[in-house]
Design an enzyme around this catalytic site. Structure first.
Site, PDB file in Angstrom:
ATOM      1  N   CYS A  80       0.834  -1.214   0.000  1.00 41.43           N
ATOM      2  CA  CYS A  80       0.000   0.000   0.000  1.00 41.43           C
ATOM      3  C   CYS A  80       0.872   1.269   0.000  1.00 41.43           C
ATOM      4  O   CYS A  80       1.456   1.584  -1.038  1.00 41.43           O
ATOM      5  CB  CYS A  80      -0.988  -0.040   1.144  1.00 41.43           C
ATOM      6  SG  CYS A  80      -2.413   1.026   0.868  1.00 41.43           S
ATOM      7  N   HIS A 191      -3.300  -4.917   1.721  1.00 36.75           N
ATOM      8  CA  HIS A 191      -2.637  -5.347   2.951  1.00 36.75           C
ATOM      9  C   HIS A 191      -2.903  -6.828   3.155  1.00 36.75           C
ATOM     10  O   HIS A 191      -3.995  -7.186   3.591  1.00 36.75           O
ATOM     11  CB  HIS A 191      -3.209  -4.597   4.155  1.00 36.75           C
ATOM     12  CG  HIS A 191      -3.004  -3.127   4.117  1.00 36.75           C
ATOM     13  ND1 HIS A 191      -1.969  -2.513   4.759  1.00 36.75           N
ATOM     14  CD2 HIS A 191      -3.699  -2.148   3.512  1.00 36.75           C
ATOM     15  CE1 HIS A 191      -2.040  -1.214   4.558  1.00 36.75           C
ATOM     16  NE2 HIS A 191      -3.083  -0.965   3.801  1.00 36.75           N
ATOM     17  N   GLU A 193      -1.165  -8.454   5.318  1.00 35.21           N
ATOM     18  CA  GLU A 193      -0.666  -8.690   6.678  1.00 35.21           C
ATOM     19  C   GLU A 193      -1.756  -8.596   7.738  1.00 35.21           C
ATOM     20  O   GLU A 193      -1.539  -8.978   8.875  1.00 35.21           O
ATOM     21  CB  GLU A 193       0.489  -7.729   7.004  1.00 35.21           C
ATOM     22  CG  GLU A 193       0.120  -6.273   7.233  1.00 35.21           C
ATOM     23  CD  GLU A 193      -0.132  -5.483   5.956  1.00 35.21           C
ATOM     24  OE1 GLU A 193      -0.087  -6.076   4.854  1.00 35.21           O
ATOM     25  OE2 GLU A 193      -0.395  -4.269   6.059  1.00 35.21           O
TER      26      GLU A 193
END
Ligand code: GLN
Length: 210
Positions: A80, A191, A193
């Site tokens: 990002c 994202h 994560e």
């Protein structure tokens, strides 16, 4: 031996990347100082706010050393805001915004338009086996143009289940480039994560080990 992978820890979702890197078999370390770069096998630039990370990179005197490390071949994964920082060209940048560069791409900041500022989807990603990757898009950029050395790894879905809503501002949001690789540089608009799926980080760990 587990590769030592730094997470740039100036701003953004550092903890989530540390956890995902651990799950992917790396040894993560937080990075805030230029002297810490030399010990790294790779680096993650997290999501957050690219203009803020850019300013902090300069304040912490990391901008030039990191740029040099990338040019010298340090593998870097940008998520990002991290994708924006790796891009050679940015549309919608603030007037004094700089990027580290390295990826021969033009990214558009906040590309998905207001009504879809943030959405969850899943994307099929080249190099990531095991089905679509769950992906959180949070005021995300997309790659508007990619040079010949850039490999496109993923695009947003076309209309149907899990596809982003059409945007009014910057054009159709379906089929947009949201993951790329150029040599040892990897970048995603989204994202991975924060979804508890470490497969994108596993891909980056594999790139680091290559
Ligand atoms: N819109 C942010 C920027 O321009 C990126 C958002 C994110 O990293 N989640 O930096």
């Amino acid at each position: 031996m587990k590769p030592v992978i730094g997470v740039l820890a100036l701003q953004g979702d550092v903890r989530e990347h540390v956890a995902a890197l651990e799950a992917a078999g790396a040894r993560p370390v937080a990075v805030r100082r230029p002297t810490e770069l030399a010990a790294l096998d790779g680096l993650v630039i997290p999501g957050g706010e690219s203009t803020t990370i850019d300013k902090l990179l300069r304040i912490f005197e990391l901008f030039d050393p990191l740029r040099a490390a990338i040019a010298a071949g340090l593998p870097v994964y940008g998520s990002c805001a991290g994708m924006i920082l790796l891009a050679d060209r940015v549309l919608g940048a603030t007037h004094d915004q700089q990027t580290l560069g390295g990826l021969d791409v033009t990214v558009r900041r906040n590309a998905f338009g207001r009504q879809v500022d943030s959405f969850e989807s899943s994307v099929e990603m080249v190099g990531v086996p095991g089905g679509p990757v769950p992906a959180a898009f949070i005021r995300a950029p997309w790659v508007e143009e990619a040079g010949p050395a850039v490999q496109v790894l993923a695009r947003t879905r076309h209309r149907g289940a899990g596809a982003p809503e059409p945007s009014t501002g910057t054009g159709d949001v379906a089929g947009r480039i949201v993951a790329v690789r150029q040599g040892t540089l990897l970048a995603t608009s989204f994202h991975p994560e924060i979804t508890g799926d470490a497969r994108v980080h596993e891909l980056f760990v594999a790139i680091v080990k290559e």
